[in-house]
Scaffold this motif. Sequence first.
Motif, PDB file in Angstrom:
ATOM      1  N   THR A 157       0.853  -1.186   0.000  1.00 31.12           N
ATOM      2  CA  THR A 157       0.000   0.000   0.000  1.00 31.12           C
ATOM      3  C   THR A 157       0.889   1.236   0.000  1.00 31.12           C
ATOM      4  OG1 THR A 157      -1.701  -1.193   1.228  1.00 31.12           O
ATOM      5  CG2 THR A 157      -1.875   1.209   1.190  1.00 31.12           C
ATOM      6  N   ILE A 158       0.585   2.139  -0.917  1.00 27.88           N
ATOM      7  CA  ILE A 158       1.400   3.344  -1.129  1.00 27.88           C
ATOM      8  C   ILE A 158       0.501   4.571  -0.990  1.00 27.88           C
ATOM      9  CG2 ILE A 158       2.780   4.623  -2.825  1.00 27.88           C
ATOM     10  CD1 ILE A 158       3.348   1.809  -4.143  1.00 27.88           C
ATOM     11  N   MET A 176       0.128   6.195 -10.751  1.00 28.76           N
ATOM     12  CA  MET A 176      -0.830   5.560  -9.846  1.00 28.76           C
ATOM     13  C   MET A 176      -1.515   4.384 -10.541  1.00 28.76           C
ATOM     14  SD  MET A 176      -3.971   7.283  -7.728  1.00 28.76           S
ATOM     15  CE  MET A 176      -5.187   6.251  -6.897  1.00 28.76           C
ATOM     16  N   ALA A 177      -1.980   4.586 -11.770  1.00 29.29           N
ATOM     17  CA  ALA A 177      -2.641   3.519 -12.526  1.00 29.29           C
ATOM     18  C   ALA A 177      -1.679   2.352 -12.762  1.00 29.29           C
ATOM     19  CB  ALA A 177      -3.166   4.055 -13.852  1.00 29.29           C
ATOM     20  N   PHE A 178      -0.433   2.672 -13.083  1.00 33.46           N
ATOM     21  CA  PHE A 178       0.563   1.622 -13.312  1.00 33.46           C
ATOM     22  C   PHE A 178       0.785   0.801 -12.043  1.00 33.46           C
ATOM     23  CE2 PHE A 178       4.862   0.037 -12.976  1.00 33.46           C
ATOM     24  CZ  PHE A 178       4.976  -0.716 -14.129  1.00 33.46           C
ATOM     25  N   LEU A 179       0.977   1.481 -10.916  1.00 35.80           N
ATOM     26  CA  LEU A 179       1.207   0.764  -9.657  1.00 35.80           C
ATOM     27  C   LEU A 179       0.008  -0.108  -9.288  1.00 35.80           C
ATOM     28  CD1 LEU A 179       3.045   3.562  -7.652  1.00 35.80           C
ATOM     29  CD2 LEU A 179       4.043   1.440  -8.548  1.00 35.80           C
ATOM     30  N   GLN A 180      -1.192   0.399  -9.518  1.00 40.01           N
ATOM     31  CA  GLN A 180      -2.382  -0.413  -9.273  1.00 40.01           C
ATOM     32  C   GLN A 180      -2.374  -1.653 -10.168  1.00 40.01           C
ATOM     33  OE1 GLN A 180      -5.494   2.547  -9.888  1.00 40.01           O
ATOM     34  NE2 GLN A 180      -5.917   2.598  -7.686  1.00 40.01           N
ATOM     35  N   SER A 181      -1.945  -1.494 -11.418  1.00 44.62           N
ATOM     36  CA  SER A 181      -1.919  -2.628 -12.338  1.00 44.62           C
ATOM     37  C   SER A 181      -0.904  -3.681 -11.912  1.00 44.62           C
ATOM     38  CB  SER A 181      -1.622  -2.161 -13.772  1.00 44.62           C
ATOM     39  OG  SER A 181      -0.243  -1.879 -13.945  1.00 44.62           O
ATOM     40  N   ARG A 182       0.028  -3.295 -11.060  1.00 45.42           N
ATOM     41  CA  ARG A 182       1.036  -4.228 -10.543  1.00 45.42           C
ATOM     42  C   ARG A 182       0.661  -4.777  -9.163  1.00 45.42           C
ATOM     43  NH1 ARG A 182       1.894  -3.668 -15.115  1.00 45.42           N
ATOM     44  NH2 ARG A 182       3.887  -3.615 -16.179  1.00 45.42           N
ATOM     45  N   GLY A 183      -0.572  -4.505  -8.745  1.00 48.44           N
ATOM     46  CA  GLY A 183      -1.064  -5.100  -7.509  1.00 48.44           C
ATOM     47  C   GLY A 183      -0.946  -4.251  -6.262  1.00 48.44           C
ATOM     48  N   HIS A 184      -0.468  -3.023  -6.403  1.00 49.53           N
ATOM     49  CA  HIS A 184      -0.361  -2.139  -5.245  1.00 49.53           C
ATOM     50  C   HIS A 184      -1.699  -1.434  -5.021  1.00 49.53           C
ATOM     51  CE1 HIS A 184       4.051  -2.375  -5.081  1.00 49.53           C
ATOM     52  NE2 HIS A 184       3.983  -2.390  -6.402  1.00 49.53           N
ATOM     53  N   ARG A 185      -1.997  -1.168  -3.773  1.00 49.12           N
ATOM     54  CA  ARG A 185      -3.086  -0.253  -3.460  1.00 49.12           C
ATOM     55  C   ARG A 185      -2.427   1.113  -3.329  1.00 49.12           C
ATOM     56  NH1 ARG A 185      -6.556   0.924   1.894  1.00 49.12           N
ATOM     57  NH2 ARG A 185      -7.954   2.424   0.891  1.00 49.12           N
ATOM     58  N   VAL A 186      -2.946   2.094  -4.048  1.00 44.01           N
ATOM     59  CA  VAL A 186      -2.390   3.447  -3.995  1.00 44.01           C
ATOM     60  C   VAL A 186      -3.467   4.376  -3.451  1.00 44.01           C
ATOM     61  CG1 VAL A 186      -1.257   5.307  -5.264  1.00 44.01           C
ATOM     62  CG2 VAL A 186      -0.916   2.923  -5.993  1.00 44.01           C
ATOM     63  N   ILE A 187      -3.143   5.004  -2.319  1.00 45.94           N
ATOM     64  CA  ILE A 187      -4.082   5.918  -1.664  1.00 45.94           C
ATOM     65  C   ILE A 187      -3.667   7.352  -2.035  1.00 45.94           C
ATOM     66  CG2 ILE A 187      -5.024   6.724   0.528  1.00 45.94           C
ATOM     67  CD1 ILE A 187      -4.190   3.958   1.696  1.00 45.94           C
ATOM     68  N   ASP A 214      -5.885   3.817   6.960  1.00 47.60           N
ATOM     69  CA  ASP A 214      -5.219   2.534   6.741  1.00 47.60           C
ATOM     70  C   ASP A 214      -3.705   2.648   6.864  1.00 47.60           C
ATOM     71  OD1 ASP A 214      -7.737   1.271   6.007  1.00 47.60           O
ATOM     72  OD2 ASP A 214      -7.585   2.472   4.182  1.00 47.60           O
ATOM     73  N   THR A 215      -3.060   1.487   6.926  1.00 49.40           N
ATOM     74  CA  THR A 215      -1.597   1.472   6.938  1.00 49.40           C
ATOM     75  C   THR A 215      -1.068   1.617   5.514  1.00 49.40           C
ATOM     76  OG1 THR A 215      -1.518  -0.936   6.761  1.00 49.40           O
ATOM     77  CG2 THR A 215      -1.511   0.007   8.990  1.00 49.40           C
ATOM     78  N   PHE A 216       0.157   2.090   5.401  1.00 48.17           N
ATOM     79  CA  PHE A 216       0.830   2.190   4.105  1.00 48.17           C
ATOM     80  C   PHE A 216       2.326   2.065   4.347  1.00 48.17           C
ATOM     81  CE2 PHE A 216      -0.520   6.378   5.640  1.00 48.17           C
ATOM     82  CZ  PHE A 216       0.676   7.072   5.770  1.00 48.17           C
ATOM     83  N   GLN A 217       2.983   1.335   3.469  1.00 45.02           N
ATOM     84  CA  GLN A 217       4.406   1.061   3.651  1.00 45.02           C
ATOM     85  C   GLN A 217       5.308   2.091   2.976  1.00 45.02           C
ATOM     86  OE1 GLN A 217       2.260  -1.654   2.306  1.00 45.02           O
ATOM     87  NE2 GLN A 217       1.782  -1.771   4.481  1.00 45.02           N
ATOM     88  N   MET A 218       4.724   2.853   2.039  1.00 48.47           N
ATOM     89  CA  MET A 218       5.539   3.814   1.298  1.00 48.47           C
ATOM     90  C   MET A 218       4.760   5.099   1.077  1.00 48.47           C
ATOM     91  SD  MET A 218       7.506   3.104  -2.300  1.00 48.47           S
ATOM     92  CE  MET A 218       6.527   3.773  -3.622  1.00 48.47           C
ATOM     93  N   ALA A 264       4.995  12.776   7.635  1.00 51.53           N
ATOM     94  CA  ALA A 264       5.061  11.310   7.611  1.00 51.53           C
ATOM     95  C   ALA A 264       5.787  10.723   8.820  1.00 51.53           C
ATOM     96  CB  ALA A 264       5.746  10.850   6.321  1.00 51.53           C
ATOM     97  N   LEU A 265       6.838  11.370   9.274  1.00 49.46           N
ATOM     98  CA  LEU A 265       7.675  10.780  10.325  1.00 49.46           C
ATOM     99  C   LEU A 265       6.918  10.398  11.593  1.00 49.46           C
ATOM    100  CD1 LEU A 265      11.036  12.729   9.953  1.00 49.46           C
ATOM    101  CD2 LEU A 265      10.454  10.414   9.184  1.00 49.46           C
ATOM    102  N   PRO A 266       6.067  11.250  12.159  1.00 41.58           N
ATOM    103  CA  PRO A 266       5.357  10.832  13.371  1.00 41.58           C
ATOM    104  C   PRO A 266       4.352   9.703  13.129  1.00 41.58           C
ATOM    105  CG  PRO A 266       5.041  13.195  12.963  1.00 41.58           C
ATOM    106  CD  PRO A 266       5.807  12.639  11.821  1.00 41.58           C
ATOM    107  N   LEU A 267       3.985   9.469  11.874  1.00 41.51           N
ATOM    108  CA  LEU A 267       3.022   8.424  11.537  1.00 41.51           C
ATOM    109  C   LEU A 267       3.699   7.084  11.239  1.00 41.51           C
ATOM    110  CD1 LEU A 267       0.896  10.487   8.979  1.00 41.51           C
ATOM    111  CD2 LEU A 267       0.331  10.042  11.369  1.00 41.51           C
ATOM    112  N   ALA A 268       5.012   7.090  11.102  1.00 39.83           N
ATOM    113  CA  ALA A 268       5.737   5.930  10.586  1.00 39.83           C
ATOM    114  C   ALA A 268       5.419   4.644  11.335  1.00 39.83           C
ATOM    115  CB  ALA A 268       7.239   6.199  10.579  1.00 39.83           C
ATOM    116  N   LYS A 269       5.520   4.669  12.629  1.00 41.03           N
ATOM    117  CA  LYS A 269       5.316   3.449  13.411  1.00 41.03           C
ATOM    118  C   LYS A 269       3.862   2.983  13.326  1.00 41.03           C
ATOM    119  CE  LYS A 269       7.361   1.595  17.336  1.00 41.03           C
ATOM    120  NZ  LYS A 269       8.202   1.861  18.448  1.00 41.03           N
ATOM    121  N   GLU A 270       2.938   3.895  13.550  1.00 44.24           N
ATOM    122  CA  GLU A 270       1.504   3.583  13.538  1.00 44.24           C
ATOM    123  C   GLU A 270       1.043   3.049  12.182  1.00 44.24           C
ATOM    124  OE1 GLU A 270      -2.605   6.194  13.306  1.00 44.24           O
ATOM    125  OE2 GLU A 270      -0.836   7.116  14.170  1.00 44.24           O
TER     126      GLU A 270
END
Length: 148
Positions: free
Chosen positions: A21-22, A39-50, A75-79, A96-102
């Motif tokens: 999830t990105i 965004m469309a490309f990443l979705q086509s590769r199976g990523h959820r892009v928010i 939701d959570t996101f890894q990138m 982003a930094l204060p949200l990283a862990k959560e």
Amino acid sequence: MTEAASHIDTQIPHILKAARTIAMVGASPKTERPSHQVMAFLQSRGHRVIPVNPGVAGQSILGEKVYASLSEIPDTFQMVDIFRNSEAAGAVVEEALPLAKEKGLETIWMQLDIRHEEAAEKARSAGLTVVMDRCPKIEYGRFQSKLS
């Protein structure tokens, strides 16, 4: 190729596999914009892009609800993929930094021509991986054999 560029090249396939999830800051509803195409490309590769774009918050881009800020995403996101200019990248990293862990954030990715060394160093110091001046769509092409 610099040592830093070579090092990040070894990490990119892992980053792209791990980031299911990105959060895309600067996502655009306009189909002609690079952020929309990536965004469309990443979705086509199976990523959820928010998508994150305060100008169209509450609307939808490519089937995903748009948020005004990273902190509003439930939701959570890894990138975090930053599609803003270099000056704006610093503020995005600061949010982003204060949200990283959560949120499970592992990577800050700054798109082509986007570099912010100070923000990158803060993110690295917080344990995040940083990619600057690269596009995940292009990197998919470069590392296709490692991502299949």
